[in-house]
Design an enzyme around this catalytic site. Structure first.
Site, short mmCIF file in Angstrom:
data_model
loop_
_atom_site.label_atom_id
_atom_site.label_comp_id
_atom_site.label_asym_id
_atom_site.label_seq_id
_atom_site.Cartn_x
_atom_site.Cartn_y
_atom_site.Cartn_z
N GLU A 55 -94.37 -23.01 25.49
CA GLU A 55 -95.41 -23.54 24.61
C GLU A 55 -96.63 -22.61 24.56
O GLU A 55 -97.34 -22.55 23.56
CB GLU A 55 -95.79 -24.94 25.11
CG GLU A 55 -96.29 -25.89 24.06
CD GLU A 55 -95.37 -26.10 22.86
OE1 GLU A 55 -94.13 -25.96 22.99
OE2 GLU A 55 -95.89 -26.36 21.77
N HIS A 88 -95.89 -21.10 14.73
CA HIS A 88 -95.62 -21.73 16.03
C HIS A 88 -94.15 -21.48 16.46
O HIS A 88 -93.90 -20.99 17.55
CB HIS A 88 -95.90 -23.24 15.92
CG HIS A 88 -95.67 -24.01 17.17
ND1 HIS A 88 -96.69 -24.37 18.01
CD2 HIS A 88 -94.54 -24.49 17.75
CE1 HIS A 88 -96.21 -25.04 19.06
NE2 HIS A 88 -94.89 -25.13 18.91
N GLU A 89 -93.23 -21.78 15.57
CA GLU A 89 -91.81 -21.63 15.93
C GLU A 89 -91.45 -20.15 16.10
O GLU A 89 -90.63 -19.80 16.95
CB GLU A 89 -90.90 -22.31 14.89
CG GLU A 89 -91.12 -23.82 14.73
CD GLU A 89 -91.08 -24.62 16.04
OE1 GLU A 89 -90.42 -24.19 17.00
OE2 GLU A 89 -91.75 -25.68 16.10
N HIS A 91 -92.27 -19.16 19.57
CA HIS A 91 -91.21 -19.56 20.50
C HIS A 91 -90.05 -18.56 20.43
O HIS A 91 -89.50 -18.14 21.45
CB HIS A 91 -90.65 -20.94 20.12
CG HIS A 91 -91.47 -22.11 20.60
ND1 HIS A 91 -91.78 -22.29 21.92
CD2 HIS A 91 -92.01 -23.17 19.94
CE1 HIS A 91 -92.49 -23.43 22.05
NE2 HIS A 91 -92.64 -23.97 20.86
ZN ZN Z 1 -93.64 -25.81 20.48
#
Ligand code: ZN
Length: 498
Positions: free
Chosen positions: A294, A264-265, A268
């Site tokens: 997101e 997830h990170e 980003h």
């Molecule tokens: Zn996030």
């Protein structure tokens, strides 16, 4: 003021803002990722507060407005980057100016006071002590709606602040499409009663850590232009496009938590690393919106890495590191284990299918709070009712109910919907990408470069040059359409469970 003077003035303001923000980020990074003395908090808080004040003072000044207005008057005579810069700065300036400074200071003080009360309310399971704080926080948010201005619903002002273009009208139709398909699907899944095998037991953190470089490289996160640290609550922090850092947290008893939070990170971070360098002076080397940020983290986490192709690769790695445990597992079992659907009470632990339902609960409550129909004292009851109705579970206490998120007591109203909108952007982007990229084949081969390349070309490199809605149109050829997300969820989980 001439055009050149106006541009040079804004460039210098942007440069100063960037330097000051970088200093603030270093203070936060240091505080969260290294062991700092407990008693360093007041001095650190004061320094950080001073920097924030300085950022505000330098930007919200008469010469900034003069430069913005000079350039706005030129209109069509500006380059593409110049006009995008004026749009971004003009919007930010007017929002900051709309709030009376004494009200803003009083609100900041209120937020600081409410934090320990919220902690105590959670610990003592006592909502009543939090009610006066929430009353004041939501009252301020309603005034904020008036200061920002809106056309139809007061909440629109806050929604648009986090996701430009979002409104109650747009979200009502988005969330009702989701609710109409996902709530019955969830009921069918529960009554089908299929229980995939779960990953249980304890997994050595040192070995979990060894998976991290592979996960980052797989997504395409350039570790030579970043760093990975361990923290309590994972986040991504950008110092410059050549220094984008991510964080993760390992749980001995939850192997998948760090795997998916790292992905997830890294999603980003990829966005931040891939922006065009020449946009930086124009303050455009930023995400187009929170929702688009997101979209990148969630599409890598869910649509790419909770796929059969990825779990086949992951199984090899897990068998390498934790052979004893995974020797009896096959690819299909792991695919099912990373996609377990379980109605739950805690949003941040929610599975991919039910996640959006947690957001709907918060959206509906915020909408009522902003229109004035809902009072803070009504929240625990309404929360429980809506959880029961949408997800089929009722909180046993406030910590697993209405007091679980930090957002409201920090004055973040209108923020939650951008998580769901972002995920829906992600589904639409993946759908469009599949027209020209064989995503499944790329994942299977363990080489995501065609996927990351498409995202860079269509989304990342544009930064804030385009508005979120225009970026989606530009990337996919269509206006935002949540049906891609609803279809994606419905097809994936029907195939898995029914
Ligand atoms: Zn996030």
């Amino acid at each position: 003021m001439t055009k050149d003077q106006a541009i040079q003035l804004l460039f210098s303001k942007i440069e100063a803002g960037r330097a000051l923000n970088m200093a603030k980020s270093f203070i936060l990074w240091d505080a969260t990722t290294t062991g700092v003395p407990v008693r360093s908090l007041p001095a650190r808080g004061a320094a950080s507060g001073w920097i924030s004040g300085e950022i505000f003072r330098r930007f919200v000044a008469p010469d900034t407005l003069e430069a913005i207005e000079t350039l706005e008057a030129i209109g069509g005579g500006l380059s593409e980057y110049e006009s995008a810069m004026v749009r971004v700065l003009g919007r930010e300036y007017r929002k900051l100016r709309a709030v009376p400074p004494d009200e803003f200071q009083a609100f900041k003080a209120l937020i600081t006071q409410s934090e320990p009360v919220w902690e105590a309310a959670r610990a003592k399971r006592d909502f009543d002590i939090m009610v006066p704080y929430y009353d004041k926080i939501f009252e301020y948010q309603r005034r904020l709606c008036d200061w920002y201005g809106y056309e139809e619903h007061p909440y629109d002002a806050l929604l648009d602040d986090f996701e430009q273009g979002a409104s109650v009208k747009m979200l009502d139709s988005f969330f009702s499409a989701l609710r109409d398909r996902i709530v019955p699907l969830l009921k069918d899944i529960i009554s089908a009663g299929k229980q995939p095998r779960e990953i249980t037991g304890m997994f050595d953190i040192g070995k979990q850590r060894e998976l991290m470089p592979w996960l980052c490289d797989f997504v395409g996160y350039d570790r030579s232009r970043g760093k990975v640290a361990e923290v309590e609550h994972p986040f991504c922090s950008t110092f410059s496009r050549h220094d984008v850092r991510i964080t993760t947290k390992y749980h001995e008893d939850n192997l998948l938590a760090a795997v998916y939070s790292t992905i997830h990170e890294a999603g980003h971070a990829l966005y931040e690393q891939n922006m065009e360098e020449d946009m930086e002076p124009y303050r455009l080397a930023h995400a187009a919106s929170m929702g688009l940020h997101e979209s990148q983290s969630r599409l890598f986490e869910n649509m790419i890495c909770r796929s059969r192709g990825f779990t086949a690769l992951l199984l090899d790695k897990l068998q390498e590191k934790f052979g004893d445990y995974f020797s009896s597992w096959d690819e299909d079992m792991l695919f099912r284990a990373v996609n377990i659907v379980r109605p739950s009470l805690i949003r941040i632990e929610a599975d991919e299918l039910t996640y959006c339902l947690h957001i709907i609960v918060r959206y509906e409550l915020e909408k009522g709070l902003m229109s004035g129909e809902t009072r803070a004292s009504m929240l625990p009851g309404l929360w429980a009712e809506k959880y029961e109705e949408l997800i089929g579970v009722r909180p046993g206490n406030l910590a697993e109910g209405v007091l679980q998120d930090v957002h409201w007591n920090r004055g973040l109203v209108g923020y939650f919907p951008s998580y769901a909108v972002g995920t829906a952007y992600g589904a639409q982007l993946v759908h469009a990408m599949k027209k020209t990229v064989d995503v499944d084949a790329a994942v299977k081969k363990g080489d995501l470069s065609p996927v990351a390349g498409w995202m860079k070309e269509k989304v990342h490199r544009h930064g804030a040059r385009l508005l979120p809605g225009d970026l989606i149109k530009h990337a996919t050829g269509e206006a935002f359409d949540p049906s891609y997300y609803v279809d994606y969820l419905s097809e994936k989980f029907t195939e898995l469970y029914l």
